[in-house]
Each structure stands twice: as structure tokens, then as C-alpha cells.
Design a protein around this motif. Structure first.
Motif, short mmCIF file in Angstrom:
data_model
loop_
_atom_site.label_atom_id
_atom_site.label_comp_id
_atom_site.label_asym_id
_atom_site.label_seq_id
_atom_site.Cartn_x
_atom_site.Cartn_y
_atom_site.Cartn_z
N VAL B 11 -78.40 182.90 -23.85
CA VAL B 11 -77.08 183.52 -23.90
C VAL B 11 -76.03 182.50 -23.49
CG1 VAL B 11 -77.32 184.46 -21.56
CG2 VAL B 11 -75.68 185.48 -23.11
N ILE B 12 -74.97 182.49 -24.26
CA ILE B 12 -73.81 181.65 -23.97
C ILE B 12 -72.63 182.56 -23.74
CG2 ILE B 12 -72.31 179.81 -24.82
CD1 ILE B 12 -74.64 178.93 -26.64
N CYS B 13 -71.93 182.38 -22.64
CA CYS B 13 -70.82 183.29 -22.36
C CYS B 13 -69.65 182.52 -21.76
CB CYS B 13 -71.26 184.40 -21.41
SG CYS B 13 -71.63 183.83 -19.74
N SER B 18 -69.75 189.05 -17.52
CA SER B 18 -71.02 189.43 -16.91
C SER B 18 -72.12 189.41 -17.95
CB SER B 18 -70.91 190.83 -16.28
OG SER B 18 -70.02 190.80 -15.20
N VAL B 19 -73.29 189.07 -17.52
CA VAL B 19 -74.43 188.95 -18.43
C VAL B 19 -75.61 189.74 -17.85
CG1 VAL B 19 -76.12 187.36 -19.42
CG2 VAL B 19 -73.72 186.67 -19.23
N SER B 89 -74.99 178.55 -14.63
CA SER B 89 -75.80 178.13 -15.78
C SER B 89 -77.17 177.67 -15.28
CB SER B 89 -75.11 177.00 -16.54
OG SER B 89 -73.86 177.44 -17.06
N SER B 90 -78.20 178.25 -15.84
CA SER B 90 -79.56 177.95 -15.37
C SER B 90 -80.56 178.66 -16.26
CB SER B 90 -79.73 178.40 -13.91
OG SER B 90 -80.95 177.96 -13.38
N SER B 111 -75.96 179.82 -20.35
CA SER B 111 -74.96 178.75 -20.36
C SER B 111 -73.59 179.39 -20.24
CB SER B 111 -75.05 177.94 -21.66
OG SER B 111 -76.32 177.34 -21.79
N VAL B 112 -72.87 179.03 -19.19
CA VAL B 112 -71.54 179.59 -18.96
C VAL B 112 -70.51 178.51 -19.24
CG1 VAL B 112 -70.04 180.79 -17.34
CG2 VAL B 112 -72.53 181.06 -17.17
N LEU B 113 -69.64 178.80 -20.18
CA LEU B 113 -68.65 177.79 -20.60
C LEU B 113 -67.38 177.85 -19.76
CD1 LEU B 113 -69.10 178.25 -24.44
CD2 LEU B 113 -70.30 176.68 -22.90
#
Lengths: 111, 113
Positions: B11-13, B18-19, B89-90, B111-113
Motif C-alpha cells: 500500500v502506498i498512501c 490512515s491505512v 513506512s515499513s 510506503s507513506v509519501l
């Protein structure tokens, strides 16, 4: 001293070699010992499970536990390129407590 | 062995969103599930222990309000990373115990941009 020590490698061997992976630990209460294989960006896969001391064999894999020395080993016979992965040892005092993991050893088997 | 299913695998956000990550035991009931975090070339770091029907137990240093865990049934535990930031991110991995053996999901790369 960390509870579980494992040489991170990397370890590189030719195809067909016998691989020896090891962990030492300090907590004498550990009774359950496991070896996991983890491919890159995947969850760990349980390879071997041993309770207390002794040897256990499953195909090309043999796990050994020596509680008197606080030392566990995983042997891989006739290693294959598909065995290339990170191998994590893990252990716990009982079946209901979280596992304590080693850092993992990266293994590369070269064709 | 027992099968643990984890979704999504990747997942990329955007920062601040929130994820939610789901972990299911497919062929067994899991009273206890564990959530781990793994950085590149590092070992697994236990974040929390999730018990069905009760509050999760978090490891020292893990923010309860950031990493919300819900274990509403014997086959499902969820981890919600709230207001995610780039440092979150991990690779997150869940696991479930079946007859004293621990089985892992396939992991979620966040992955958090």
C-alpha cells in the motif's frame, strides 16, 4: 548480551554444499525452538520446530538443539539456489509467549 | 501447516491518511495474533500481541494511538496505522499461533509519501 545471537552473514555457498546455520541464546528457560525461512519481502515460513533438546530431520533439513550449550543449529544438505533466503531462528519459554527472534542469516546458494 | 492470509500486500498512501491491514487465519481459530514490523535487512520487531475480545498488549515504545489493533473474531485481526507519516513506512507482518507453532502472513509493505 542479547537474548538470541545469530550471525547475519551473508553466507555464500556453491550449489550442493552442506550449509550450517547457528544461533546461541542466553535464556535457559527457552524450550521451544524454531527455524524460519524468509524470502525477500515475504512473511517468514516455518521450516523446523523442536521442543527441548535433540535432533529433528525433515528432508534436506536437520535441526539440532543443545540446551546445555544454549546452541541451536540448522543444517541444509544438498543446498539449492532456491534455498537462497534469510533464515531466522526463534525461541520461547512456552507455547503461549511471543517468540524471540535472531537477526537472521542471509544465505546465497550459487549455481 | 496453518495458513495466515494478510492483505493488502502493498500500500502506498499520502502522509496523514490512515491505512488498515487485515490478518486472517484461514483454517484455524487464533485466540492470539501478533503484529511485527521489519525494516530492511533487520529482524522482526514485535509491536503488539492481539487477543480476541480484549485489548491488545503493546511492546514498549509502540504508540497505541498510532497503531490501532482490533481482534474482533477468532479469525481476524486488523492493524490500523493512523495519520501515517513517512517514518511509518515499513514491512508489517502478522502472525497467528496454532498448537504452539507460529505462522506468518505474507506481509504488507507500507510506503507513506
Amino acid at each position: 548480551q542479547k537474548e538470541v545471537e545469530q550471525d547475519p552473514g551473508p553466507l555464500s555457498v556453491p550449489e550442493g554444499a552442506i550449509v550450517s546455520l547457528n544461533c546461541t541464546y542466553s535464556n535457559s528457560a527457552f524450550q521451544y525452538f524454531m527455524w524460519y525461512r524468509q524470502y525477500s519481502r515475504k512473511g517468514p515460513e516455518l521450516l523446523m520446530y523442536t521442543y527441548s533438546s535433540g535432533n529433528k530431520e525433515d528432508g534436506r533439513f536437520t535441526a539440532q538443539v543443545d540446551k546445555s550449550s544454549k546452541y541451536i543449529s540448522l543444517f541444509i544438505r544438498d543446498s539449492q539456489p532456491s534455498d537462497s533466503a534469510t533464515y531466522l531462528c526463534a525461541m520461547s519459554p512456552s507455547g503461549n509467549t511471543p517468540l524471540v527472534f535472531g537477526k537472521g542469516t542471509r544465505l546465497s546458494v550459487i549455481a | 501447516g496453518a495458513v495466515v492470509s494478510q492483505h493488502p500486500s502493498r500500500v502506498i498512501c499520502k502522509s496523514g491518511t490512515s491505512v488498515k491491514i487485515e490478518c486472517r487465519s484461514l483454517d484455524f481459530q487464533a485466540t492470539t495474533m501478533f503484529w511485527y514490523r521489519q525494516f530492511p535487512k533487520q529482524s522482526l520487531m514485535l509491536m503488539a500481541t492481539s487477543n480476541e475480545g480484549s485489548k491488545a498488549t503493546y511492546e514498549q515504545g509502540v504508540e497505541k494511538d498510532k497503531f490501532l489493533i482490533n481482534h474482533a473474531s477468532l479469525t481476524l485481526s486488523t492493524l490500523t496505522v493512523t495519520s501515517a507519516h513517512p517514518e511509518d513506512s515499513s514491512f508489517y507482518i502478522c502472525s497467528a499461533e496454532d498448537r504452539e507453532k507460529l505462522f506468518f502472513g505474507s506481509g504488507t509493505q507500507l510506503s507513506v509519501l
